[in-house]
Write a protein that holds these residues in place. Sequence first.
Motif, PDB file in Angstrom:
ATOM      1  N   ILE A 123       1.065   0.031  -4.781  1.00  0.00           N
ATOM      2  CA  ILE A 123       1.648   1.379  -4.861  1.00  0.00           C
ATOM      3  C   ILE A 123       0.698   2.394  -4.231  1.00  0.00           C
ATOM      4  O   ILE A 123       1.119   3.290  -3.484  1.00  0.00           O
ATOM      5  CB  ILE A 123       1.951   1.744  -6.325  1.00  0.00           C
ATOM      6  CG1 ILE A 123       3.046   0.838  -6.889  1.00  0.00           C
ATOM      7  CG2 ILE A 123       2.374   3.207  -6.446  1.00  0.00           C
ATOM      8  CD1 ILE A 123       3.252   0.980  -8.385  1.00  0.00           C
ATOM      9  N   TYR A 124      -0.582   2.240  -4.511  1.00  0.00           N
ATOM     10  CA  TYR A 124      -1.613   3.156  -4.005  1.00  0.00           C
ATOM     11  C   TYR A 124      -1.650   3.172  -2.478  1.00  0.00           C
ATOM     12  O   TYR A 124      -1.652   4.237  -1.854  1.00  0.00           O
ATOM     13  CB  TYR A 124      -2.972   2.752  -4.575  1.00  0.00           C
ATOM     14  CG  TYR A 124      -4.147   3.497  -3.998  1.00  0.00           C
ATOM     15  CD1 TYR A 124      -4.339   4.851  -4.263  1.00  0.00           C
ATOM     16  CD2 TYR A 124      -5.084   2.843  -3.190  1.00  0.00           C
ATOM     17  CE1 TYR A 124      -5.429   5.536  -3.734  1.00  0.00           C
ATOM     18  CE2 TYR A 124      -6.171   3.513  -2.661  1.00  0.00           C
ATOM     19  CZ  TYR A 124      -6.339   4.864  -2.934  1.00  0.00           C
ATOM     20  OH  TYR A 124      -7.412   5.547  -2.406  1.00  0.00           O
ATOM     21  N   VAL A 125      -1.645   1.992  -1.855  1.00  0.00           N
ATOM     22  CA  VAL A 125      -1.738   1.934  -0.391  1.00  0.00           C
ATOM     23  C   VAL A 125      -0.409   2.246   0.280  1.00  0.00           C
ATOM     24  O   VAL A 125      -0.355   2.435   1.501  1.00  0.00           O
ATOM     25  CB  VAL A 125      -2.267   0.562   0.089  1.00  0.00           C
ATOM     26  CG1 VAL A 125      -3.654   0.300  -0.476  1.00  0.00           C
ATOM     27  CG2 VAL A 125      -1.313  -0.570  -0.274  1.00  0.00           C
ATOM     28  N   SER A 126       0.680   2.326  -0.499  1.00  0.00           N
ATOM     29  CA  SER A 126       1.991   2.639   0.073  1.00  0.00           C
ATOM     30  C   SER A 126       2.274   4.132   0.111  1.00  0.00           C
ATOM     31  O   SER A 126       3.285   4.553   0.689  1.00  0.00           O
ATOM     32  CB  SER A 126       3.097   1.944  -0.738  1.00  0.00           C
ATOM     33  OG  SER A 126       2.940   0.552  -0.724  1.00  0.00           O
ATOM     34  N   GLU A 127       1.431   4.930  -0.512  1.00  0.00           N
ATOM     35  CA  GLU A 127       1.647   6.377  -0.559  1.00  0.00           C
ATOM     36  C   GLU A 127       1.770   6.955   0.850  1.00  0.00           C
ATOM     37  O   GLU A 127       1.043   6.563   1.759  1.00  0.00           O
ATOM     38  CB  GLU A 127       0.495   7.065  -1.301  1.00  0.00           C
ATOM     39  CG  GLU A 127       0.490   6.820  -2.803  1.00  0.00           C
ATOM     40  CD  GLU A 127       1.692   7.430  -3.502  1.00  0.00           C
ATOM     41  OE1 GLU A 127       2.100   8.541  -3.134  1.00  0.00           O
ATOM     42  OE2 GLU A 127       2.243   6.759  -4.393  1.00  0.00           O
ATOM     43  N   GLY A 128       2.696   7.882   1.014  1.00  0.00           N
ATOM     44  CA  GLY A 128       2.883   8.519   2.316  1.00  0.00           C
ATOM     45  C   GLY A 128       4.349   8.685   2.647  1.00  0.00           C
ATOM     46  O   GLY A 128       5.237   8.560   1.796  1.00  0.00           O
ATOM     47  N   LYS A 129       4.625   8.945   3.914  1.00  0.00           N
ATOM     48  CA  LYS A 129       5.967   9.283   4.372  1.00  0.00           C
ATOM     49  C   LYS A 129       6.984   8.169   4.100  1.00  0.00           C
ATOM     50  O   LYS A 129       8.106   8.426   3.689  1.00  0.00           O
ATOM     51  CB  LYS A 129       5.926   9.603   5.869  1.00  0.00           C
ATOM     52  CG  LYS A 129       7.272   9.979   6.455  1.00  0.00           C
ATOM     53  CD  LYS A 129       7.131  10.261   7.952  1.00  0.00           C
ATOM     54  CE  LYS A 129       8.509  10.556   8.574  1.00  0.00           C
ATOM     55  NZ  LYS A 129       8.393  10.777  10.039  1.00  0.00           N
ATOM     56  N   HIS A 130       6.590   6.928   4.330  1.00  0.00           N
ATOM     57  CA  HIS A 130       7.522   5.798   4.199  1.00  0.00           C
ATOM     58  C   HIS A 130       7.144   4.922   3.018  1.00  0.00           C
ATOM     59  O   HIS A 130       7.119   3.692   3.121  1.00  0.00           O
ATOM     60  CB  HIS A 130       7.517   4.961   5.482  1.00  0.00           C
ATOM     61  CG  HIS A 130       7.872   5.722   6.718  1.00  0.00           C
ATOM     62  ND1 HIS A 130       9.149   6.141   6.990  1.00  0.00           N
ATOM     63  CD2 HIS A 130       7.101   6.154   7.747  1.00  0.00           C
ATOM     64  CE1 HIS A 130       9.165   6.790   8.152  1.00  0.00           C
ATOM     65  NE2 HIS A 130       7.935   6.815   8.628  1.00  0.00           N
ATOM     66  N   LYS A 131       6.853   5.532   1.883  1.00  0.00           N
ATOM     67  CA  LYS A 131       6.268   4.766   0.786  1.00  0.00           C
ATOM     68  C   LYS A 131       7.193   3.670   0.248  1.00  0.00           C
ATOM     69  O   LYS A 131       6.719   2.601  -0.142  1.00  0.00           O
ATOM     70  CB  LYS A 131       5.826   5.682  -0.353  1.00  0.00           C
ATOM     71  CG  LYS A 131       6.906   6.488  -1.034  1.00  0.00           C
ATOM     72  CD  LYS A 131       6.273   7.369  -2.117  1.00  0.00           C
ATOM     73  CE  LYS A 131       7.310   8.226  -2.821  1.00  0.00           C
ATOM     74  NZ  LYS A 131       6.687   9.087  -3.854  1.00  0.00           N
TER      75      LYS A 131
END
Length: 435
Positions: free
Chosen positions: A360-368
């Motif tokens: 979840i942490y590394v997926s943060e951002g525009k296309h999470k």
Amino acid sequence: MSKTKTRSPWAWIPSLYFAEGIPYVVVMTVAVIMYKKLGISNTDIALYTSWLYLPWMIKPLWSPVVDILKSKRWWIVSMQLLIGAGLAGVAFTVPTTFFFQSTLAFFWLMAFSSATHDIAADGFYMYALDTHKQAYFVGIRSTFYRLAMITGQGLLIILAGYFETTKLFGASEVNIPMAWSLTFFILAASFLVICFYHKFALPNPPDDEEREVKSISHVFDGFGETISTFFMKKDIWKILGLILVYRLGESQLVKMASPFLLDPKEVGGLGLTTSDVGLVYGTIGIIFLTIGGILGGYLASKNGLKYWLWPMVIAINLPNLVYVYLSYALPESFYLICASVAVEQFGYGFGFTAYMLYQIYVSEGKHKTAHFAFCTGLMAAGMMFPGMISGWIQETIGYQHFFVWVMICTIPSFIMVKLIHVDPKFGIKTEKNEK
């Protein structure tokens, strides 16, 4: 229309996520135990059942199709119908002379249908509920997903074990293939009832409707950008390394745990019955896995992922030592075996929390959402490839050395945890919307 809008989530969320868990546990665990009882070698069991992870590994590739074509509701009901057909197909072909090839084909049908069902169900959950209810029911859906695992990995195996020791339909002797056929007939009939129920019980959210598709390129619009932004993340090689090796030891252990419990002591196993394995691994084990996961989530929300990262990577790896002990001691005590499996599964549940939170942490951002799907696909790859060779390794070196090998395979996860960076604030008082 007012009825569908006001339909209680309690009418469909428990059954939907119970239905989501059943085919996964059947394909990943029940298939292993069934093939072991039908005389398939550990090498073939591990190789061919590990391949069944593939649909979950590559499901991000067709998620745009599920998102655009038809409605999520349509996909859910259709995939449940296919899963029910796959279960019936296994039931019909288990007693045949070509059961291995035919049942594998139906397990493949279930695997692809189940992975597609996951995409549709999670999307439908967000369409049908507002954010407040999404947060409220996340624990409910997790609970019923775990109940599906207990049902499939525990109660179903206990039922199959009972049929294995019963002279079915007036036969003169027990018939193991017929016992498993009957078990799958019961499961198929139950699943088709669930499918029929959802045909009427699922609401019709206004946002869940078929969209206009102008071209195939329209379906995959922006998919290239989504992939490229994921692989351009800072420290992407460390991210990939951790996701792929965090469960390197566990990925091999989980494939050989049931065969080890079932194999006779003459070949290094514990000699348990099918029903015993259903109780030990599929019921007690899953309960302690769930307790470990709940505790892990609670503690991570208090202190954050970084604070608990090292205790959790230790928890998912160190308890694997109980299998080293069991393989050398071959204890007679059923209670000792239960306690050992409980310890290992509790550690797995507790340590798995860090694994999911890191994704979840590394997926943060525009296309999470899409990036998290990539992470779960890589997670499946991390289970599939090591699992494929685990049976061959075990049959080559024996159970005792195999479980020592599993412990050696835990070392890369410790190395990668040392290399990665995690924001100390991440996870604190954060609602986690994962199964």
